[in-house]
Design a protein around this motif. Structure first.
Motif, PDB file in Angstrom:
ATOM      1  N   SER A 241       2.583  -2.927   3.247  1.00  0.00           N
ATOM      2  CA  SER A 241       1.489  -2.432   2.752  1.00  0.00           C
ATOM      3  C   SER A 241       0.672  -3.395   1.855  1.00  0.00           C
ATOM      4  O   SER A 241       1.022  -4.475   1.642  1.00  0.00           O
ATOM      5  CB  SER A 241       1.598  -1.675   1.275  1.00  0.00           C
ATOM      6  OG  SER A 241       1.994  -2.585   0.153  1.00  0.00           O
ATOM      7  N   LEU A 272       1.104   1.386   5.416  1.00  0.00           N
ATOM      8  CA  LEU A 272      -0.188   1.815   4.462  1.00  0.00           C
ATOM      9  C   LEU A 272      -0.943   0.713   4.395  1.00  0.00           C
ATOM     10  O   LEU A 272      -1.086  -0.699   3.697  1.00  0.00           O
ATOM     11  CB  LEU A 272       0.868   1.640   3.279  1.00  0.00           C
ATOM     12  CG  LEU A 272       1.965   2.642   3.178  1.00  0.00           C
ATOM     13  CD1 LEU A 272       2.499   2.243   1.604  1.00  0.00           C
ATOM     14  CD2 LEU A 272       1.346   4.314   3.521  1.00  0.00           C
ATOM     15  N   GLN A 274      -5.650   0.116   5.631  1.00  0.00           N
ATOM     16  CA  GLN A 274      -7.251   0.594   6.415  1.00  0.00           C
ATOM     17  C   GLN A 274      -6.847  -0.039   7.671  1.00  0.00           C
ATOM     18  O   GLN A 274      -8.234  -0.514   8.178  1.00  0.00           O
ATOM     19  CB  GLN A 274      -7.872  -0.118   5.499  1.00  0.00           C
ATOM     20  CG  GLN A 274      -8.014   1.030   4.243  1.00  0.00           C
ATOM     21  CD  GLN A 274      -8.760   0.996   2.875  1.00  0.00           C
ATOM     22  OE1 GLN A 274     -10.190   0.300   3.267  1.00  0.00           O
ATOM     23  NE2 GLN A 274      -8.603   0.256   1.623  1.00  0.00           N
ATOM     24  N   LYS A 297      -0.570   5.014   7.848  1.00  0.00           N
ATOM     25  CA  LYS A 297      -1.600   5.809   6.924  1.00  0.00           C
ATOM     26  C   LYS A 297      -2.417   5.261   5.731  1.00  0.00           C
ATOM     27  O   LYS A 297      -1.801   3.836   5.559  1.00  0.00           O
ATOM     28  CB  LYS A 297      -0.910   6.542   5.570  1.00  0.00           C
ATOM     29  CG  LYS A 297       0.292   7.553   6.420  1.00  0.00           C
ATOM     30  CD  LYS A 297       1.558   8.558   5.857  1.00  0.00           C
ATOM     31  CE  LYS A 297       0.703   9.313   4.405  1.00  0.00           C
ATOM     32  NZ  LYS A 297      -0.532  10.077   4.801  1.00  0.00           N
ATOM     33  N   TYR A 298      -3.344   5.684   5.379  1.00  0.00           N
ATOM     34  CA  TYR A 298      -4.157   5.488   4.469  1.00  0.00           C
ATOM     35  C   TYR A 298      -4.044   5.816   3.389  1.00  0.00           C
ATOM     36  O   TYR A 298      -3.922   7.640   3.231  1.00  0.00           O
ATOM     37  CB  TYR A 298      -6.110   5.053   4.951  1.00  0.00           C
ATOM     38  CG  TYR A 298      -6.679   4.829   3.612  1.00  0.00           C
ATOM     39  CD1 TYR A 298      -7.302   3.795   3.282  1.00  0.00           C
ATOM     40  CD2 TYR A 298      -7.018   5.983   3.506  1.00  0.00           C
ATOM     41  CE1 TYR A 298      -7.497   3.417   1.792  1.00  0.00           C
ATOM     42  CE2 TYR A 298      -8.086   5.417   2.265  1.00  0.00           C
ATOM     43  CZ  TYR A 298      -7.879   4.359   1.662  1.00  0.00           C
ATOM     44  OH  TYR A 298      -8.867   3.780   0.757  1.00  0.00           O
ATOM     45  N   CYS A 299      -3.236   5.183   2.134  1.00  0.00           N
ATOM     46  CA  CYS A 299      -2.991   6.502   1.333  1.00  0.00           C
ATOM     47  C   CYS A 299      -3.459   6.214  -0.325  1.00  0.00           C
ATOM     48  O   CYS A 299      -3.628   4.720  -0.161  1.00  0.00           O
ATOM     49  CB  CYS A 299      -1.995   6.880   1.264  1.00  0.00           C
ATOM     50  SG  CYS A 299      -0.804   5.412   0.541  1.00  0.00           S
ATOM     51  N   LYS A 300      -3.950   6.779  -0.834  1.00  0.00           N
ATOM     52  CA  LYS A 300      -4.148   6.189  -2.737  1.00  0.00           C
ATOM     53  C   LYS A 300      -3.504   5.778  -3.148  1.00  0.00           C
ATOM     54  O   LYS A 300      -2.245   5.775  -2.458  1.00  0.00           O
ATOM     55  CB  LYS A 300      -5.006   7.445  -3.154  1.00  0.00           C
ATOM     56  CG  LYS A 300      -6.268   8.176  -2.828  1.00  0.00           C
ATOM     57  CD  LYS A 300      -6.113   9.348  -3.585  1.00  0.00           C
ATOM     58  CE  LYS A 300      -7.211  10.192  -3.066  1.00  0.00           C
ATOM     59  NZ  LYS A 300      -7.353  11.618  -3.664  1.00  0.00           N
ATOM     60  N   GLU A 303      -0.175   7.405  -4.256  1.00  0.00           N
ATOM     61  CA  GLU A 303       0.817   8.367  -3.526  1.00  0.00           C
ATOM     62  C   GLU A 303       1.253   6.609  -2.634  1.00  0.00           C
ATOM     63  O   GLU A 303       2.451   6.589  -2.613  1.00  0.00           O
ATOM     64  CB  GLU A 303      -0.418   8.503  -1.939  1.00  0.00           C
ATOM     65  CG  GLU A 303      -1.486   9.923  -1.842  1.00  0.00           C
ATOM     66  CD  GLU A 303      -2.536  10.398  -1.238  1.00  0.00           C
ATOM     67  OE1 GLU A 303      -2.543  11.552  -0.665  1.00  0.00           O
ATOM     68  OE2 GLU A 303      -2.603   9.033  -0.731  1.00  0.00           O
ATOM     69  N   MET A 304       0.829   5.528  -2.870  1.00  0.00           N
ATOM     70  CA  MET A 304       1.650   4.178  -2.344  1.00  0.00           C
ATOM     71  C   MET A 304       2.590   4.098  -3.055  1.00  0.00           C
ATOM     72  O   MET A 304       3.742   3.560  -2.227  1.00  0.00           O
ATOM     73  CB  MET A 304       0.232   3.146  -2.371  1.00  0.00           C
ATOM     74  CG  MET A 304       1.406   1.688  -1.757  1.00  0.00           C
ATOM     75  SD  MET A 304       0.399   0.035  -2.122  1.00  0.00           S
ATOM     76  CE  MET A 304       0.799  -0.078  -3.753  1.00  0.00           C
ATOM     77  N   TYR A 307       6.366   5.423  -1.342  1.00  0.00           N
ATOM     78  CA  TYR A 307       6.550   5.242  -0.433  1.00  0.00           C
ATOM     79  C   TYR A 307       6.750   4.219  -1.786  1.00  0.00           C
ATOM     80  O   TYR A 307       8.313   3.411  -0.066  1.00  0.00           O
ATOM     81  CB  TYR A 307       5.239   4.776   1.081  1.00  0.00           C
ATOM     82  CG  TYR A 307       4.772   5.936   1.270  1.00  0.00           C
ATOM     83  CD1 TYR A 307       5.672   6.569   2.824  1.00  0.00           C
ATOM     84  CD2 TYR A 307       3.636   6.118   0.935  1.00  0.00           C
ATOM     85  CE1 TYR A 307       5.042   7.621   3.119  1.00  0.00           C
ATOM     86  CE2 TYR A 307       3.081   8.041   1.658  1.00  0.00           C
ATOM     87  CZ  TYR A 307       3.832   8.166   2.379  1.00  0.00           C
ATOM     88  OH  TYR A 307       3.618   9.271   3.500  1.00  0.00           O
TER      89      TYR A 307
END
Length: 415
Positions: A241, A272, A274, A297-300, A303-304, A307
Motif C-alpha cells: 500500500s 493499493l 495511485q 486498486k485505488y481505495c479510500k 477501505e484500505m 485489505y
C-alpha cells in the motif's frame, strides 16, 4: 508552539496522525499545557483544474480544523505566504526572499504569545527558529522529518554537485548544531549524523512516528472474515500500500513477488496505490507474472484497512537500483509509516534489508523477513502467528500517539 510550513495539511492522513492527534493527546494528558499550532500555507495551489487560492480550495477543511482545535483548547493560527513555485525555497537566491516573509510572521507570534518552546516540523520552521534564537530566549525542538538533504537528491529536487546542495548541507549542519533538541524517527538515523561528523548524540531523542493503534486493533473479525468480504478467501494475500516511484519501484515489487509466488498455493499481490496501473502491469509482464495474480486498486483509507486486515504479508521493496551515497542514507535511515501501519495491524513484513530502521527492529524483535534481490526469499515460515504477535506488541509499545505525547510533553517542560 508547534510550527508547520508549506505542508500538505489537508491531503491524506499523515498530518492528522502525526500532528493533530499528537497535540490533542498532549492536551488530554496535561490540560494546563498552553499549546498553539501555527501553520504557514501557500497563498496559491496548482491542481489539474488550474490555480486556486488555498482558503477557497480548502474552505471546509480549514473551518473544520479550527472548530476541532477550539474544542480541544488548542490555539490555531494559519498564515498564507506568497509562493512562486513548489519548493522555491531550495534556490539560494530565493531562500532569502522566503526568510524575509516568514521570519516576521513567527516573530510576531513569539512576542504575542510569549513563546518559550518551538516544536519545528522539519527544516523550514527550524531554520527560522534558529535564526530567531539570536533575538528571543526560545528552546528549539528540531523534529527531523523529510525531506532532508539526501532525500532531496533522491527525489531529484537537488543535484549533489550543485550550489544549492552545498548550501543546504551547510544549513543542515547549522540547524543540527544550534537546535536544543533533535527528534529522529528511526534507530539508525544517528548514523547519518555520524557520517557527517556532527556530534549531536546528547540532544538526540528517538520518537517514532504516530500510528492510530486503536484504528488497526479495535475489536474486529478474524482474517478469514475479511478475506471472504473481499472475495479473496482462497488466496494467500501479499499487500503493498502506498506510492510507487522515488522510494519504491514497481519493478522491485513485482520482482519480489515473482520470487515468492511459486512457494505457496494461490498467491495474489494486492497493490493499493495511485500509481499508474499500466506501469505496474508493464512490470508484471517484464517478470512473467500473470495479471490474474494481481489486484491493483485505488481505495479510500477506510477501505484500505479491510485489505490490511485480510492480508497475510506486507511488502516494502525499495528499489533494485544502486543510486549512490544519498540513496544509501535514505534507505539506511528509513523505517516508513507503511511499516508501522503493517505492524500495527499485525502484518508480518517482507522488506528490503537495506531499509535500516526496519532491519534494526527486526534484528531485536522478529517482525518479518528481510531479503536481497540477489538471493532467494524463503517465505515458508512455521512461526507466522509469533511474527504477527511481535508486530502488534512492538507497535503497541512504540507507535501509539498516547505514548508519544508523553515523550513530547517531557521535551516541552523546559526550566
Amino acid at each position: 508552539m508547534y510550527v508547520s510550513i508549506l505542508e500538505k495539511v489537508f491531503d491524506g492522513g499523515i498530518f492528522r496522525n502525526q500532528v493533530i492527534e499528537l497535540l490533542k493527546n498532549i492536551k488530554i494528558q496535561d490540560s494546563s499545557e498552553n499549546i498553539a499550532l501555527f501553520i504557514m500555507l501557500p497563498i496559491l495551489l496548482r491542481s489539474n483544474n488550474g490555480i486556486h487560492f488555498t482558503w477557497n480550495q480548502y474552505e471546509r477543511e480549514i473551518a473544520e480544523l479550527k472548530a476541532e482545535m477550539n474544542i480541544n483548547n488548542i490555539d490555531l493560527e494559519i498564515s498564507y505566504i506568497p509562493m512562486l513555485f513548489s519548493h522555491f525555497y531550495l534556490k539560494p537566491f530565493l531562500l532569502f526572499y522566503f526568510l524575509l516573509i516568514t521570519t516576521p510572521l513567527l516573530s510576531i507570534r513569539i512576542i504575542k504569545r510569549k513563546i518559550s518552546v518551538i516544536h519545528c516540523r522539519s527544516y523550514l520552521p527550524t531554520l527560522i527558529s534558529c535564526l530567531l534564537k539570536k533575538i528571543f530566549p526560545i528552546h528549539v525542538i528540531f523534529d527531523l522529518r523529510g525531506l532532508y538533504v539526501s532525500e532531496m537528491v533522491t527525489v531529484n529536487m537537488l543535484k549533489n554537485d550543485s550550489l544549492s546542495y552545498n548550501i543546504w548541507s551547510k544549513i543542515e549542519r547549522y540547524l543540527l548544531e544550534l537546535s536544543d533538541q533533535i527528534i529522529i524517527l528511526s534507530d539508525t538515523f544517528a548514523e547519518y549524523f555520524e557520517s557527517k561528523k556532527i556530534d549531536v548524540k546528547e540532544k538526540t531523542k528517538l520518537i517514532y512516528a504516530n500510528v492510530n493503534i486503536p484504528y488497526f486493533q479495535s475489536e474486529r473479525g478474524e482474517k478469514v472474515e475479511y478475506k471472504k468480504k473481499l472475495e479473496l478467501e482462497k488466496y494467500n494475500i501479499f499487500l503493498y500500500s502506498g506510492s510507487l516511484g522515488h522510494w519504491h519501484s514497481s519493478d522491485a515489487l513485482l520482482s519480489v513477488f515473482k520470487k515468492i509466488a511459486f512457494q505457496i498455493s494461490n498467491p495474489i499481490l494486492v497493490v493499493l496505490t495511485q500509481y499508474r496501473r499500466d506501469l505496474i502491469l508493464d512490470s508484471a509482464r517484464k517478470y512473467g507474472i500473470d495479471e490474474k495474480l494481481l489486484m491493483i486498486k485505488y481505495c479510500k483509507p477506510e477501505e484500505m484497512l479491510e485489505y490490511l486486515l485480510a492480508a497475510d504479508f506486507g511488502i516494502i521493496p525499495l528499489t533494485e537500483e544502486q543510486l549512490g551515497d544519498d540513496f544509501y542514507w535514505v534507505a539506511r535511515t528509513m523505517l516508513s509509516s507503511k511499516a508501522e501501519e503493517y505492524m500495527a495491524a499485525g502484518l508480518p513484513i517482507l522488506f528490503n534489508q537495506q531499509i535500516g530502521g526496519l532491519q534494526y527492529i527486526n534484528e531485536r524483535t522478529h517482525v518479518g523477513i528481510p531479503f536481497t534481490f540477489s538471493d532467494e526469499i524463503n517465505i515458508r515460515v512455521n512461526h507466522y502467528h509469533t511474527l504477527s504477535k511481535n508486530c502488534k506488541d512492538y507497535a503497541n509499545r512504540n507507535f501509539s500517539v498516547k505514548s508519544n505525547a508523553e515523550k513530547y510533553m517531557q521535551l516541552y517542560k523546559v526550566n
